[in-house]
Write a protein that holds these residues in place. Structure first.
Motif, PDB file in Angstrom:
ATOM      1  N   SER A  29       0.804  -1.219   0.000  1.00 44.38           N
ATOM      2  CA  SER A  29       0.000   0.000   0.000  1.00 44.38           C
ATOM      3  C   SER A  29       0.841   1.275   0.000  1.00 44.38           C
ATOM      4  O   SER A  29       0.312   2.359  -0.221  1.00 44.38           O
ATOM      5  N   SER A  30       2.133   1.165   0.215  1.00 40.35           N
ATOM      6  CA  SER A  30       2.993   2.348   0.214  1.00 40.35           C
ATOM      7  C   SER A  30       3.671   2.585  -1.128  1.00 40.35           C
ATOM      8  O   SER A  30       4.351   3.598  -1.308  1.00 40.35           O
ATOM      9  N   ASN A  53      -1.765   5.695  -3.127  1.00 43.85           N
ATOM     10  CA  ASN A  53      -3.076   5.704  -2.470  1.00 43.85           C
ATOM     11  C   ASN A  53      -4.218   5.596  -3.468  1.00 43.85           C
ATOM     12  O   ASN A  53      -5.382   5.753  -3.095  1.00 43.85           O
ATOM     13  N   GLY A  54      -3.901   5.348  -4.731  1.00 45.12           N
ATOM     14  CA  GLY A  54      -4.930   5.211  -5.745  1.00 45.12           C
ATOM     15  C   GLY A  54      -5.585   6.507  -6.160  1.00 45.12           C
ATOM     16  O   GLY A  54      -6.573   6.486  -6.902  1.00 45.12           O
ATOM     17  N   ARG A  71      -5.960  -0.836  -8.383  1.00 44.79           N
ATOM     18  CA  ARG A  71      -5.246  -1.588  -7.346  1.00 44.79           C
ATOM     19  C   ARG A  71      -6.215  -2.014  -6.253  1.00 44.79           C
ATOM     20  O   ARG A  71      -7.225  -1.348  -5.999  1.00 44.79           O
ATOM     21  N   ASP A  72      -5.875  -3.127  -5.621  1.00 41.85           N
ATOM     22  CA  ASP A  72      -6.631  -3.647  -4.488  1.00 41.85           C
ATOM     23  C   ASP A  72      -5.619  -3.916  -3.387  1.00 41.85           C
ATOM     24  O   ASP A  72      -4.943  -4.952  -3.384  1.00 41.85           O
ATOM     25  N   ASP A  73      -5.491  -2.970  -2.453  1.00 43.19           N
ATOM     26  CA  ASP A  73      -4.478  -3.102  -1.407  1.00 43.19           C
ATOM     27  C   ASP A  73      -4.781  -4.265  -0.461  1.00 43.19           C
ATOM     28  O   ASP A  73      -3.869  -4.814   0.145  1.00 43.19           O
ATOM     29  N   ALA A  96       5.603  -3.052 -12.090  1.00 46.71           N
ATOM     30  CA  ALA A  96       6.737  -2.494 -11.356  1.00 46.71           C
ATOM     31  C   ALA A  96       6.235  -1.697 -10.162  1.00 46.71           C
ATOM     32  O   ALA A  96       5.113  -1.171 -10.186  1.00 46.71           O
ATOM     33  N   ALA A  97       7.071  -1.599  -9.139  1.00 45.88           N
ATOM     34  CA  ALA A  97       6.731  -0.881  -7.914  1.00 45.88           C
ATOM     35  C   ALA A  97       7.765   0.191  -7.631  1.00 45.88           C
ATOM     36  O   ALA A  97       8.965  -0.032  -7.808  1.00 45.88           O
ATOM     37  N   SER A  98       7.277   1.342  -7.188  1.00 58.30           N
ATOM     38  CA  SER A  98       8.154   2.460  -6.865  1.00 58.30           C
ATOM     39  C   SER A  98       7.969   2.854  -5.405  1.00 58.30           C
ATOM     40  O   SER A  98       6.842   3.016  -4.935  1.00 58.30           O
TER      41      SER A  98
END
Length: 122
Positions: A29-30, A53-54, A71-73, A96-98
Motif C-alpha cells: 500500500s505504500s 493511495n490510488g 489496485r486492491d491493497d 513495477a513498484a516504486s
C-alpha cells in the motif's frame, strides 16, 4: 518486494484482457505501481501507473480510453484492464513498484515482475 504478473495470452483485435500483478514481501500500500511493455526489438515503454493511495492514474497516450489501471491493497494486487486491443499492443507486459511517487521512466521503479506475454492477432 516480489512481483508476479499474470493474465496474458492470445486475443483477437478488438478483444479484452485483464492483467494482474501480485505483490509479496513488502508494504504494497505504500508503493506507486506501474505497468510497462516491451515489444520485440523495442525498448521497454511506459503504459500506465497509479499512485500509492490510488488517488491518481496516468496513461501513455496510445492506451488512453482503452486501458485502465487499478489496485486492491487488501489483496496486494494491481490490475491492468485492456479493451479494444490492437495488434500494436502485442508485447511482454511488466508490472513495477516504486518506493516514491509514480513515474513514466524505467528508472523510476525499484522492483519488477517477470512479465506476461500479450499477443493480439489481426
Amino acid at each position: 518486494v516480489q512481483l508476479q504478473a499474470s493474465g496474458g495470452g492470445l486475443v483477437q483485435a478488438g478483444g479484452s484482457l485483464r492483467l494482474s500483478c501480485a505483490a509479496s514481501g513488502g508494504t504494497f500500500s505504500s508503493y506507486a505501481m506501474g505497468w510497462f511493455r516491451q515489444a520485440p526489438g523495442k525498448e521497454r515503454e511506459f503504459v500506465a501507473a497509479i499512485e500509492w493511495n490510488g488517488s491518481s492514474t496516468y496513461y501513455e497516450d496510445s492506451v488512453k480510453g482503452r486501458f485502465t489501471i487499478s489496485r486492491d491493497d487488501a489483496k496486494n494486487r494491481v490490475y491492468l484492464q485492456g479493451n479494444s486491443l490492437k495488434p500494436e499492443d502485442t508485447a511482454v507486459y511488466y508490472c513495477a513498484a516504486s518506493r516514491s511517487r509514480y513515474g513514466s521512466r524505467v528508472g523510476d521503479y525499484d522492483y519488477w515482475g517477470q512479465g506476461t506475454q500479450v499477443t493480439v492477432s489481426s
